[in-house]
Design an enzyme around this catalytic site. Structure first.
Site, mmCIF file in Angstrom:
data_model
loop_
_atom_site.group_PDB
_atom_site.id
_atom_site.type_symbol
_atom_site.label_atom_id
_atom_site.label_comp_id
_atom_site.label_asym_id
_atom_site.label_seq_id
_atom_site.Cartn_x
_atom_site.Cartn_y
_atom_site.Cartn_z
ATOM 1 N NE ARG A 8 -4.307 -1.186 0.075
ATOM 2 C CZ ARG A 8 -4.557 -2.443 -0.271
ATOM 3 N NH1 ARG A 8 -3.601 -3.193 -0.808
ATOM 4 N NH2 ARG A 8 -5.749 -2.974 -0.076
ATOM 5 N NE ARG A 67 2.167 10.988 27.953
ATOM 6 C CZ ARG A 67 2.185 10.477 29.173
ATOM 7 N NH1 ARG A 67 1.131 9.865 29.674
ATOM 8 N NH2 ARG A 67 3.275 10.572 29.920
ATOM 9 C CE LYS A 82 8.087 5.178 29.710
ATOM 10 N NZ LYS A 82 7.944 6.652 29.622
ATOM 11 C CG ASP A 126 11.316 13.686 29.250
ATOM 12 O OD1 ASP A 126 12.547 13.842 29.111
ATOM 13 O OD2 ASP A 126 10.813 13.087 30.214
ATOM 14 C CD GLU A 129 20.710 20.585 30.562
ATOM 15 O OE1 GLU A 129 21.693 20.124 29.963
ATOM 16 O OE2 GLU A 129 20.714 21.685 31.159
ATOM 17 C CB THR A 130 18.032 14.849 26.452
ATOM 18 O OG1 THR A 130 18.004 14.639 27.857
ATOM 19 C CG2 THR A 130 18.473 13.570 25.777
ATOM 20 C CB CYS A 176 21.714 23.552 14.719
ATOM 21 S SG CYS A 176 22.391 24.714 15.931
ATOM 22 C CB CYS A 192 4.200 15.743 29.468
ATOM 23 S SG CYS A 192 4.430 16.126 27.734
#
Lengths: 346, 92
Positions: A8, A67, A82, A126, A129-130, A176, A192
């Site tokens: 598809r 979610r 996870k 989230d 920093e990362t 950037c 969040c």
């Protein structure tokens, strides 16, 4: 290889069989497997990206299921990290691609390794920093990447192409992340954990980003050169034009690599809004069975091959084999480190 | 009067309104008028030097004001100003 499962998308003329073969030959790292990361990974695994590397430091909690589309109650009951649960689910969806799970904190010590050998990086993190570290690492490696940020009912995505990646991916370079957001990671904004988040908003933004990934990997279509901003609560859909490269940008113009060069050592990081602190100990391997036996005298201990969990007094300590721990019930890094020293070792 | 898009985190200060209309001849004048009308917004937008904080992007229609004339960018009544702060969440 039998391409029937991709039929598809191959009959979509923009992709075709040639595009499908390019997807199958490509490799993508997804940094963070929360809501954004699971949507990204779900799309790319089903689309047949040949190699996926999933990086996440955390384990599944009940409030994730609203979610984070790859997880279910059985994963929660099994206490799975996870990255492990996501990889298992994706293998059940598409057993013909290679999926590598990495349970680790993406940090200056491992960032370049974790992005080694991939064609593209996707941001499912989230925190800024990362992301600034991801930005430095992608600039160093000449990797295109896609930023996705979502809070409450709104979110944004931007596709970032370093100068060093432009020729390879056949697209003009962009500014950037530091050109877009300034020299220091924003702090104190809504997250969040503090402002909540609606599942559909994450799916919308992360799906746009997954579409960007497919275009970048196959060389087709027009990529997003602006900042796409969506708010599902007031139905606003906008694409803003970006300023592009900042002439004095410390990251992409001056190449300072401030975040890649940040000191690594015994570190602790408060996990925002969760009443939890992550304590990292570099270069140790922990035998979870041995620690588990010791802690069983002090509290309730459970264990699987990926992590150990101990409930001791008011604290819940989750310990990973790489020596990293997430300590719940504490928001003071010093207290967290002393708990770590007391129960795990210094 | 120009329309200013207020991002969700700042709507607490605009009594829940997602869009407000204000008069002003430049981006800076409009943002100053915004702070006067809804006290407290200014300190969320500006740093100590009076510059818009780096992680907040201000757009005039579709264009980043930094590609125009920054806070001095002239604004016409039909223009739309959008305040767009960077977002951290990934839903982890």
């Amino acid at each position: 290889m039998n391409l029937t499962r991709y039929q598809r998308q191959m009959i979509f003329s923009g992709l075709g069989e040639a595009g499908q073969r390019r997807l199958l030959a490509s490799s993508v790292a997804i940094i963070g497997c929360g809501a954004t990361g699971t949507v990204l990974a779900n799309h790319l695994a089903r689309a047949g990206v040949g190699r996926l590397r999933l990086v996440d430091r955390d384990y599944i909690e009940l409030n994730n299921l609203q979610r984070q589309l790859l997880y279910d109650e059985a994963d929660l009951a099994a206490g799975l990290p996870k990255a492990v649960a996501a990889a298992r689910r994706l293998r059940a969806i598409n057993s013909e691609i290679a999926i590598e799970e990495v349970v680790a904190d993406f940090n200056p010590g491992n960032a370049l390794d974790l992005l080694g050998g991939v064609d593209l990086a996707l941001d499912g993190t989230d925190n800024f920093e990362t992301r600034y570290l991801l930005n430095d690492a992608c600039l160093r490696l000449g990797l295109p990447w896609v930023y996705t940020g979502v809070v409450a009912s709104y979110g944004m995505t931007a596709t970032l192409i370093p100068e060093g990646a432009a020729a390879r991916v056949g697209r003009e370079a962009t500014g950037c992340l530091q050109c877009l957001l300034g020299d220091r990671p924003a702090s104190g904004g809504p997250t969040c954990d503090t402002a909540g988040v609606l599942g559909p908003v994450v799916s919308v933004l992360a799906s746009i980003s997954a579409g960007e990934a497919i275009k970048l990997l196959t060389g087709g279509g027009e990529i997003n050169r602006g900042l796409i901003h969506v708010d599902l609560w007031d139905n606003s859909f906008e694409t803003f034009q970006l300023a592009g490269r900042r002439p004095d940008c410390p990251a992409c113009v001056r190449g300072e690599e401030r975040f890649l060069n940040a000191a690594l050592g015994s570190r602790s990081a408060v996990l925002c809004g969760r009443n939890a602190v992550q304590v990292s100990a570099p270069d140790v391997r922990i035998d979870l069975a041995v620690v588990g036996e010791r802690l069983a005298a002090l509290g309730q201990v459970s264990r699987n091959p990926h992590l150990l969990r101990a409930q001791i007094d008011a604290y819940e300590i989750t310990l990973f084999p790489d020596g990293r721990a997430i300590i719940k019930g504490v928001d003071d890094p010093d207290l967290a480190r002393s708990l770590y020293a007391r129960y795990v070792g210094s | 009067m120009s329309t200013i898009y207020i991002p969700t985190p700042l709507r607490r200060l605009t009594i829940g309104q997602s869009k407000v209309t204000l008069e002003g001849e430049s981006v800076g004048a409009i943002l100053t008028a915004l702070d006067a009308a809804y006290p407290g917004i200014g300190e969320r937008l500006f740093d100590e030097q009076g510059q818009v904080k780096p992680f907040i992007n201000v757009f005039v229609n579709e264009d980043d004001m930094r590609t125009l004339q920054g806070l001095d960018t002239p604004v016409h009544p039909s223009d739309r100003i959008s305040i767009v702060p960077a977002m951290a969440g990934g839903g982890q």
